[in-house]
Design an enzyme around this catalytic site. Structure first.
Site: not given
Ligand code: UD1
Ligand code: CA
Length: 457
Positions: A10, A15, A79, A167, A225, A376, A379, A386, A422
């Protein structure tokens, strides 16, 4: 085991500096989200949910696939909040796998390993040890090396910032447990977001073990990103593709200058591919094929012993065995060349059939034509297919010889073994076996004087 996969997609991807949602940017000609979807689709008994927000309509429209369950997250509150949007759809009995739509290079065996660690009381987490873990959530362990929680960079203290184990965001756990923890998330943290990562501490509190595993290569868990990371992952992906095709026996003059934005579905032996060749779509390549530098090939079927000289553009075309194409030739869609044909420099072929052993060696346009065997074409020959409103066909029968600089005004046909002088403009069908020409008779004017420049007044 039944599986529920939730792909988080989402986020806006600010960036990327793009009007398109981040997950629609592509690697190897395939969107980031498609990479993640295709990987998850390899698992059986799997219900796939994709959480979308920014550009939701656009993202959905790139999939005709009705097997995806789309979930819209209207505001991106984190997330954890993203996964909450799917909570009602999660069957308690399934294993839930969380993936990110912007992490495209994950491998199937890594996910298999991750999933095999899940059980009644175990949450399975994919982590990675990084030289520089800046930006990632850190894995906090106790003195027995057991995972206790994840702390996000922005919430971490100085000691936690030193932790190298990061993570990846990718995890798997039983549905009933996840659903329970999702109801307990809050946004009391530095970013005011609902963190999915908070479920780790909740799991530990519930007596769960957190079992971690890591991918074979760090590249698998790298996210996109910005455009720099997009380019870096593109190269990683392309080098993997180059490795794979070399393992299938192709000779690449330089694996760093090979681009596959589709598939080589069939590959013969002793195929040589020079530098800067770009493949798109689905391609079949026979034995002993040589492909010269700087060539684009899309949805082509290339027969045995074909030689493609440098700088050609080939799309939706069939090239029969022992043929030679280029340099600088363009085969447009629906071009079908039989065996032993020669298509030379600055020749464009469109929606035409070229018979066995026929040659179009220089500077010609052949469109909407049926060309027989052993023809053949000299050239500068143009099929005038068309009239500004409709396309018409040119038929050139076996053994015909078309002199240079001929215009064949379609619909028109040239009979078997006919010769066209030709410089002719052919508007009527020409009989078999005869010479037909339409140019004005050549005259010479005796005693003719060149004009002489007049003195200026
Ligand atoms: C997240 C993790 C972090 C991890 C990192 C790895 C959390 C809180 N943190 O951080 O620990 O090291 O990923 O890349 O989970 N997204 C949504 N909806 C939202 C927010 C995000 O769908 O409301 C999706 C984003 O599109 C993306 C993914 O979730 O695909 C990760 O979101 P992002 O904001 O990049 O998380 P990070 O802050 O990088
Ligand atoms: Ca991220």
């Amino acid at each position: 085991m039944t599986l529920t996969t939730i792909i988080l997609a989402a986020g806006k991807g600010t960036r990327m500096c793009s009007q398109y949602p981040k997950v629609l940017h592509s690697i190897g000609g395939k969107s980031l989200l498609r990479h993640v979807y295709d990987l998850s689709a390899k698992f059986e008994n799997n219900t796939i949910h994709v959480v979308i927000g920014h550009g939701a309509y656009l993202v959905k429209s790139t999939f005709s696939n009705s097997l995806i369950h789309w979930v819209e997250q209207l505001q991106q509150l984190g997330t954890g909040h993203a996964v909450q949007q799917v909570a009602d759809e999660i069957d308690s009995e399934t294993t839930v796998l969380i993936l990110y739509g912007d992490v495209p290079l994950l491998q199937e065996n890594t996910l298999q390993k991750l999933l095999s660690n899940v059980n009644e009381k175990t949450l399975s987490l994919l982590t990675v040890n990084l030289k520089n873990s800046t930006g990632y959530g850190r894995i906090v362990r106790n003195e027995h090396n057991q995972v206790l929680r994840i702390v996000e960079e922005k919430d971490s203290n100085e000691t936690e910032k030193l932790i190298k184990e990061a993570n990846t965001g990718i995890l798997a756990v039983q549905g009933y447990a996840l659903k329970n923890w999702l109801t307990q998330l809050n946004n009391n943290n530095a970013q005011g977001e609902y963190y999915l990562t908070d479920i780790i501490a909740l799991a530990v509190a519930d007596g769960f073990t957190i079992k971690t595993c890591s991918p074979e290569s760090e590249n698998e868990v790298l996210g996109v990103n910005d455009k720099l990371q997009l380019a870096q992952l593109e190269r990683v992906y392309q080098l993997q593709q180059a490795d794979l095709i070399m393992k299938r026996g192709a000779t690449l003059r330089d694996p760093a200058r090979f681009d596959l934005r589709g598939h080589i579905v069939e590959l013969g032996q002793d195929v040589e591919i020079d530098i800067n060749v770009v493949f798109e779509g689905d391609n079949k390549i026979g034995n002993n094929v040589k492909i010269g530098a700087n060539t684009n090939i899309k949805n082509a079927i290339i027969g045995d012993n074909v030689e493609i000289l440098p700088n050609c553009v080939i799309e939706n075309a069939v090239i029969g065995q022992n043929s030679r194409i280029g340099p600088f030739a363009r085969l447009r869609p629906e071009s079908v060349l039989a065996s032993d044909t020669h298509i030379g420099n600055f020749v464009e072929i469109k929606k035409s059939h070229i018979g066995q052993g026929s040659k179009v060696n220089h500077l010609s346009y052949i469109g909407d034509a049926l060309v027989g065997r052993k023809v053949n074409i000299g050239a500068g020959t143009i099929t005038c297919n068309y009239d500004g409103a409709n396309k018409s066909q040119t038929i050139i029968e076996d053994g015909a010889f078309i002199g240079s600089n001929t215009q064949l005004v379609a619909p028109v046909s040239v009979g078997e073994n006919a010769t066209i002088g030709a410089g002719s403009t052919i508007t009527k069908d020409t009989p078999a076996g005869q010479l037909t020409l339409s140019r004005a008779k050549q005259v010479s004017v005796p005693n003719w004087q060149r004009p002489i420049k007049k003195e200026k007044l």
